[in-house]
Design a protein around this motif. Structure first.
Motif, PDB file in Angstrom:
ATOM      1  N   LYS A   1       0.883  -1.498   0.385  1.00  0.00           N
ATOM      2  CA  LYS A   1      -0.077  -0.169   0.157  1.00  0.00           C
ATOM      3  C   LYS A   1       0.513   1.057  -0.014  1.00  0.00           C
ATOM      4  N   LYS A   2       2.028   1.406   0.622  1.00  0.00           N
ATOM      5  CA  LYS A   2       2.694   2.017   0.642  1.00  0.00           C
ATOM      6  C   LYS A   2       3.781   2.570  -0.045  1.00  0.00           C
ATOM      7  N   MET A   3       4.211   1.390  -0.935  1.00  0.00           N
ATOM      8  CA  MET A   3       4.385   1.771  -2.174  1.00  0.00           C
ATOM      9  C   MET A   3       3.768   2.182  -3.531  1.00  0.00           C
ATOM     10  N   ILE A   4       2.540   1.520  -3.298  1.00  0.00           N
ATOM     11  CA  ILE A   4       1.407   2.358  -4.662  1.00  0.00           C
ATOM     12  C   ILE A   4       0.780   3.827  -4.159  1.00  0.00           C
ATOM     13  N   LYS A   5       0.864   3.962  -3.011  1.00  0.00           N
ATOM     14  CA  LYS A   5       0.933   5.596  -2.742  1.00  0.00           C
ATOM     15  C   LYS A   5       1.995   6.381  -3.130  1.00  0.00           C
ATOM     16  N   ASP A   6       3.381   5.872  -2.922  1.00  0.00           N
ATOM     17  CA  ASP A   6       4.359   6.315  -3.529  1.00  0.00           C
ATOM     18  C   ASP A   6       4.190   7.098  -4.620  1.00  0.00           C
ATOM     19  N   TYR A   7       4.427   5.731  -5.661  1.00  0.00           N
ATOM     20  CA  TYR A   7       4.417   5.708  -7.474  1.00  0.00           C
ATOM     21  C   TYR A   7       2.819   6.355  -8.175  1.00  0.00           C
ATOM     22  N   PHE A   8       2.052   5.500  -7.602  1.00  0.00           N
ATOM     23  CA  PHE A   8       0.905   6.382  -8.077  1.00  0.00           C
ATOM     24  C   PHE A   8      -0.269   7.591  -7.188  1.00  0.00           C
ATOM     25  N   GLY A   9       0.491   8.051  -6.499  1.00  0.00           N
ATOM     26  CA  GLY A   9      -0.647   8.845  -6.171  1.00  0.00           C
ATOM     27  C   GLY A   9      -1.100  10.562  -6.186  1.00  0.00           C
ATOM     28  N   PRO A  10       0.626  10.533  -6.875  1.00  0.00           N
ATOM     29  CA  PRO A  10       0.855  11.656  -7.797  1.00  0.00           C
ATOM     30  C   PRO A  10       0.735  11.954  -8.466  1.00  0.00           C
ATOM     31  N   ILE A  11       0.159  10.868  -9.209  1.00  0.00           N
ATOM     32  CA  ILE A  11      -0.362  10.869 -10.638  1.00  0.00           C
ATOM     33  C   ILE A  11      -1.986  11.806 -10.382  1.00  0.00           C
ATOM     34  N   PRO A  12      -1.749  12.410 -11.393  1.00  0.00           N
ATOM     35  CA  PRO A  12      -3.127  13.395 -11.503  1.00  0.00           C
ATOM     36  C   PRO A  12      -4.014  12.574 -12.699  1.00  0.00           C
ATOM     37  N   SER A  13      -5.515  12.948 -11.599  1.00  0.00           N
ATOM     38  CA  SER A  13      -6.675  12.738 -12.405  1.00  0.00           C
ATOM     39  C   SER A  13      -6.583  12.926 -13.904  1.00  0.00           C
ATOM     40  N   GLY A  14      -7.779  12.368 -14.953  1.00  0.00           N
ATOM     41  CA  GLY A  14      -8.148  12.828 -16.149  1.00  0.00           C
ATOM     42  C   GLY A  14      -9.608  13.535 -16.522  1.00  0.00           C
ATOM     43  N   PRO A  15      -9.674  13.933 -16.918  1.00  0.00           N
ATOM     44  CA  PRO A  15     -11.431  13.646 -16.836  1.00  0.00           C
ATOM     45  C   PRO A  15     -12.010  12.758 -16.785  1.00  0.00           C
ATOM     46  N   GLU A  16     -13.110  13.221 -16.319  1.00  0.00           N
ATOM     47  CA  GLU A  16     -13.720  12.207 -16.524  1.00  0.00           C
ATOM     48  C   GLU A  16     -14.713  10.808 -17.560  1.00  0.00           C
ATOM     49  N   VAL A  17     -14.388   9.976 -18.175  1.00  0.00           N
ATOM     50  CA  VAL A  17     -14.744   9.211 -19.789  1.00  0.00           C
ATOM     51  C   VAL A  17     -16.415   8.943 -19.661  1.00  0.00           C
ATOM     52  N   GLU A  18     -16.728   9.732 -20.429  1.00  0.00           N
ATOM     53  CA  GLU A  18     -18.981   9.521 -20.905  1.00  0.00           C
ATOM     54  C   GLU A  18     -18.293   8.102 -21.410  1.00  0.00           C
ATOM     55  N   ARG A  19     -19.045   7.120 -20.955  1.00  0.00           N
ATOM     56  CA  ARG A  19     -19.351   5.960 -21.377  1.00  0.00           C
ATOM     57  C   ARG A  19     -19.873   5.741 -22.725  1.00  0.00           C
ATOM     58  N   VAL A  20     -19.233   4.803 -23.821  1.00  0.00           N
ATOM     59  CA  VAL A  20     -20.640   4.659 -24.777  1.00  0.00           C
ATOM     60  C   VAL A  20     -22.267   4.135 -24.454  1.00  0.00           C
ATOM     61  N   ASP A  21     -23.093   4.758 -25.170  1.00  0.00           N
ATOM     62  CA  ASP A  21     -24.507   4.613 -24.006  1.00  0.00           C
ATOM     63  C   ASP A  21     -25.323   4.609 -25.924  1.00  0.00           C
ATOM     64  N   ILE A  22     -25.104   3.166 -25.953  1.00  0.00           N
ATOM     65  CA  ILE A  22     -25.585   3.029 -27.600  1.00  0.00           C
ATOM     66  C   ILE A  22     -26.355   2.419 -27.500  1.00  0.00           C
ATOM     67  N   GLU A  23     -27.905   2.275 -27.809  1.00  0.00           N
ATOM     68  CA  GLU A  23     -29.036   1.153 -28.123  1.00  0.00           C
ATOM     69  C   GLU A  23     -28.525   0.771 -29.488  1.00  0.00           C
ATOM     70  N   GLU A  24     -28.659  -0.706 -30.124  1.00  0.00           N
ATOM     71  CA  GLU A  24     -28.980  -1.086 -31.140  1.00  0.00           C
ATOM     72  C   GLU A  24     -30.732  -1.603 -31.134  1.00  0.00           C
TER      73      GLU A  24
END
Length: 441
Positions: A224-247
């Protein structure tokens, strides 16, 4: 003596299938949205680090197919701190192995190392997520790699259009981006500019669109500590809009012909559009596949290959996806057997499923098969890591790694009959003749 042997075999079967060891895991989110799943198993000194991104071929823009699969390759090119071409050398030099794969719905990267190199695996995946080098040299290099893969696996592979769905999905989806193959088209990749690749990365390869799984010989608190150190500082991106298409539902038989210059034996294929992989009916369809073609005692194999000798091979399998699914049935003709004959035989087996309950003996055999599959799916650290990420990301329920077998156990003979009647109908399918290509075509 024989009875004792049977008793021993039964006890062994119960021990390996009826009481499969539960996969324990810990899951939580970092502040940047990265979902983390940890599974500790200290029985062997190995560990798998995997990152699954919720991006697949369905997320690509029109005219830019193949991007997700392209990134499967591109993100091994190098990073700010890993020189170009050194990724695989670093992994191999430290006793590890790695790979990646892409589907319509997600892309998954992973490394397996001796457990004393866990930190290296975490660092490498954080490097991939934080600052990969995306430049024209890498794009041009991987463009050639993908072209060669397409030539080898699709264009020049026997039955490649069926195996990779390129000859199927355009008929089954008219609106949804599932109509495009995962590998995409070379024309789209050739036309794409560098800034389009950069934009694709910025949109999808961020911690809030990813699941990190670490499985194997690890210490939870230290990991957990290593994950926080390596991944914690990575900034999040925009919220992804999911595909919502009905056939629209398929209500009339689709008749089509595809040609393949790599084959000599024609095939008859039925394809049905089915529900999402998350739906209970998708599990029932998996069982129907086993009834029809799993092994030499299966219905289609026994009838069409063994008894009638009209097919040299039969197939039936679901292609489960996040939004919809496909169900394929088919047979390769033996000798001069007509494709109409193959179609009639397949329809006879479908009709049996729709009008008769399978026998109790067949049902118990089916349940035993799925018990065995369930146990085997959790028999390796790599398999567990992939399953944990998949169940969380695509099914929305990580607990399925332990509980999915209950869905199969709950399926009845009546359910099998009902689902066959619901989906395996002539007016709801593609009937595809897959033929050898001649010079005149």
């Amino acid at each position: 003596m024989m009875n004792k042997l049977k008793l021993i075999a039964f006890i062994f079967f119960i021990g390996t299938t009826g009481f499969a060891q539960e996969v324990e895991f810990t899951e939580y989110d970092l502040d940047n949205g990265l979902h983390v799943i940890l599974h500790q198993d200290n029985t062997a000194p190995v560990v798998t680090v995997g990152v699954m991104y919720h991006v697949g071929s369905k997320d690509e823009a029109p005219g830019r197919t193949g991007f997700a699969h392209f990134f499967e390759h591109l993100l091994f090119e190098g990073t700010k701190n890993i020189e170009r071409g050194e990724w695989f050398n670093i992994v191999a030099a430290n006793g590890g192995s790695n790979n990646a794969n892409t589907t319509e719905d997600r892309t998954y990267y992973y490394e397996t190392f001796p457990s004393n190199n866990l930190e290296l695996g975490l660092w490498m995946e954080s490097e991939r997520m934080l600052h990969p080098v995306i430049n024209q040299i890498g794009v041009d290099t991987q463009n050639e790699v993908v072209k060669e893969e397409k030539r080898t696996r699709v264009d020049n592979a026997p039955y490649g259009k069926i195996i990779y769905n390129t000859g199927i999905v355009p008929y089954m989806f008219k609106k949804h981006p599932y109509q495009n193959s995962v590998i995409g088209t070379m024309e789209d990749l050739d036309a794409a500019k560098l800034d389009e690749f950069e934009a694709f990365f910025e949109k999808y390869y961020k911690p809030n669109n990813a699941t990190l799984v670490v499985a194997g010989d690890l210490d939870i608190a230290k990991t957990k500590k290593m994950i926080k150190d390596y991944f914690g500082p990575i900034p999040s991106g925009p919220e992804v809009e999911r595909v919502d298409i009905e056939e629209e539902p398929i209500t009339e038989t689709i008749v089509a012909t595809e040609y393949d210059s790599n084959i000599q034996i024609p095939a008859k294929i039925f394809v049905y559009r089915t529900p999402s992989m998350k739906e209970r009916d998708a599990y029932v369809l998996s069982m129907i596949s086993s009834i029809l073609t799993d092994g030499k005692s299966s219905r289609m194999y026994k009838k069409m290959v063994d008894e009638e000798k009209e097919a040299i091979q039969v197939l039936a399998f679901p292609r489960s996806m996040e939004d919809y699914g496909l169900y394929l049935m088919g047979a390769l003709a033996m000798g001069d057997t007509s494709l109409d004959t193959l179609a009639s035989s397949m329809d006879e087996e479908i009709e049996r499923l729709k009008t008769e309950l399978i026998s109790e003996k067949e049902y118990q055999k089916l349940q035993n098969k799925f018990e065995n599959r369930f146990v085997n799916s959790n028999s390796s650290i790599q398999g567990i890591a992939s399953s944990l990420a998949t169940y969380h990301m695509l099914y929305g329920d990580t607990d399925l790694i332990n509980e999915e077998i209950e869905i199969y156990r709950d399926i009845t003979r009546e359910d099998i009959k009902e689902v066959a009647n619901k989906y395996l109908n002539e007016n709801q399918r593609l009937e595809l003749e897959y033929l050898p290509q001649t010079d005149s075509q």
